[in-house]
Write a protein that holds these residues in place. Structure first.
Motif, mmCIF file in Angstrom:
data_model
loop_
_atom_site.group_PDB
_atom_site.id
_atom_site.type_symbol
_atom_site.label_atom_id
_atom_site.label_comp_id
_atom_site.label_asym_id
_atom_site.label_seq_id
_atom_site.Cartn_x
_atom_site.Cartn_y
_atom_site.Cartn_z
ATOM 1 N N ALA A 68 -6.166 7.720 -7.553
ATOM 2 C CA ALA A 68 -4.778 7.288 -7.382
ATOM 3 C C ALA A 68 -4.328 7.448 -5.934
ATOM 4 N N ALA A 69 -4.714 8.561 -5.308
ATOM 5 C CA ALA A 69 -4.369 8.773 -3.904
ATOM 6 C C ALA A 69 -5.043 7.734 -3.020
ATOM 7 N N TYR A 70 -6.305 7.461 -3.304
ATOM 8 C CA TYR A 70 -7.082 6.481 -2.553
ATOM 9 C C TYR A 70 -6.392 5.125 -2.577
ATOM 10 N N ARG A 71 -6.006 4.695 -3.767
ATOM 11 C CA ARG A 71 -5.368 3.386 -3.910
ATOM 12 C C ARG A 71 -4.104 3.314 -3.081
ATOM 13 N N GLN A 72 -3.307 4.375 -3.099
ATOM 14 C CA GLN A 72 -2.065 4.376 -2.342
ATOM 15 C C GLN A 72 -2.340 4.428 -0.843
ATOM 16 N N MET A 73 -3.227 5.312 -0.422
ATOM 17 C CA MET A 73 -3.496 5.493 1.006
ATOM 18 C C MET A 73 -4.109 4.248 1.634
ATOM 19 N N LYS A 74 -4.913 3.546 0.875
ATOM 20 C CA LYS A 74 -5.561 2.338 1.381
ATOM 21 C C LYS A 74 -4.548 1.228 1.645
ATOM 22 N N GLU A 75 -3.507 1.150 0.818
ATOM 23 C CA GLU A 75 -2.572 0.033 0.886
ATOM 24 C C GLU A 75 -1.315 0.336 1.695
ATOM 25 N N GLN A 76 -1.014 1.597 1.941
ATOM 26 C CA GLN A 76 0.260 1.908 2.601
ATOM 27 C C GLN A 76 0.183 1.609 4.108
ATOM 28 N N ASP A 77 1.354 1.593 4.727
ATOM 29 C CA ASP A 77 1.449 1.274 6.143
ATOM 30 C C ASP A 77 2.326 2.334 6.819
ATOM 31 N N TYR A 94 -10.814 3.153 5.797
ATOM 32 C CA TYR A 94 -9.389 3.088 5.481
ATOM 33 C C TYR A 94 -8.608 4.279 6.051
ATOM 34 N N ARG A 95 -9.213 5.025 6.966
ATOM 35 C CA ARG A 95 -8.582 6.201 7.570
ATOM 36 C C ARG A 95 -8.199 7.226 6.509
ATOM 37 N N ILE A 96 -9.057 7.377 5.502
ATOM 38 C CA ILE A 96 -8.870 8.408 4.481
ATOM 39 C C ILE A 96 -9.889 9.505 4.751
ATOM 40 N N ALA A 97 -9.395 10.667 5.153
ATOM 41 C CA ALA A 97 -10.251 11.820 5.431
ATOM 42 C C ALA A 97 -10.300 12.708 4.193
ATOM 43 N N VAL A 98 -11.493 13.133 3.822
ATOM 44 C CA VAL A 98 -11.658 13.942 2.606
ATOM 45 C C VAL A 98 -12.482 15.181 2.937
ATOM 46 N N GLY A 99 -11.964 16.336 2.569
ATOM 47 C CA GLY A 99 -12.662 17.594 2.793
ATOM 48 C C GLY A 99 -12.534 18.505 1.590
ATOM 49 N N GLN A 100 -13.138 19.664 1.687
ATOM 50 C CA GLN A 100 -13.159 20.607 0.560
ATOM 51 C C GLN A 100 -13.006 22.023 1.084
#
Length: 257
Positions: free
Chosen positions: A129-138, A183-189
């Protein structure tokens, strides 16, 4: 749109799951004090509101959510975007240890499924859900931080379900991190060991070790975990903490087994 709503939409926006207690509460408090707007997700609205009230004047909303239910997760992100306009951070924190001290041969399948549904499937649903939003937002992009565990590296005795999900979460983190690059989505743990929460209370009186002994273990202030999450969260999207391990300095992790 009133002045408060305008300010909220101009601040950094976070979704924190499992925000009603423990690590999720500490991270929410840290983010609110740093000026983030936070959507608090968890099973019990009462405890979510208690968390939000820790920072007077903070910008937050409480959203009762079962992360293992797809419709709940979709509603969580829809409500967050409706209120705040975007999502800059997901702290994927909701989780459960499951029945403690149960040998694998006695572990009920329903108990196994509950841990998997919460720790792994819930993390996937929220990340998607976060991915979908982050990919499309501006502006495009955002950050996801998954709450792993020392058990993503080494198990405790009688922890098959929890350990399996935390190992799987590491794989999910790597896959999401790779797929998020365009998509400039950074993912870490963040892998946490013995933070002082309700979940770790028993450790101070004694925790089962690999050799069968029950030994008290040290714990650390959960606020130190929260500060680490905030550091990861506030990096520019061109930088990423892929994996961080934060643990009580003298806990037996590096000597397990």
């Amino acid at each position: 749109m009133n002045a408060k709503q305008t300010a909220e939409r101009q601040s950094r926006i976070a979704v924190v799951t499992g925000a009603g207690s423990g690590v999720g509460r500490a991270v929410t408090e840290e983010l609110l004090r740093a000026g983030w707007s936070v959507a608090l997700a968890g099973r019990r609205e009462e405890t979510l509101r208690e968390t939000g009230a820790l920072v007077p004047g903070g910008s937050w909303m409480a959203l009762p959510t079962d992360v293992s239910r797809e419709q709940d997760v979709n509603a969580l992100f829809a409500a967050t975007v409706e209120r705040f306009g975007r999502v800059d951070l997901l702290f994927n924190n909701a989780g459960t240890f499951g029945p403690g001290g149960v040998p694998v041969e006695e572990l009920a399948y329903d108990a196994w499924r509950h841990v998997v549904d919460t720790n792994l499937n819930g993390a996937f649903l929220c990340a998607r859900a976060a991915y979908r939003q982050m990919k499309e937002q501006d502006p495009q992009g955002g950050r996801i931080i998954n709450n792993g565990s020392i058990s993503a590296h080494a198990p405790r005795p009688h922890s098959a379900a929890y350990t399996a999900t935390k190992h799987a979460l590491t794989g999910l983190t790597k896959a999401l991190s790779l797929d998020g690059r365009p998509y400039r989505i950074a993912v870490g743990q963040i892998d946490i060991g013995n933070a002082a929460t309700d979940m770790t209370k028993a450790m101070k009186s004694g925790a089962l070790q690999a050799n069968g002994d029950v030994v008290p273990e040290p714990v650390m202030d959960v606020a130190d975990v929260a500060r680490t999450v905030r550091h990861m969260a506030e990096l520019p999207l061109e930088a990423n903490v892929q994996f961080a391990t934060v643990l009580a300095t003298t806990m037996p992790y590096v000597g397990r087994g």
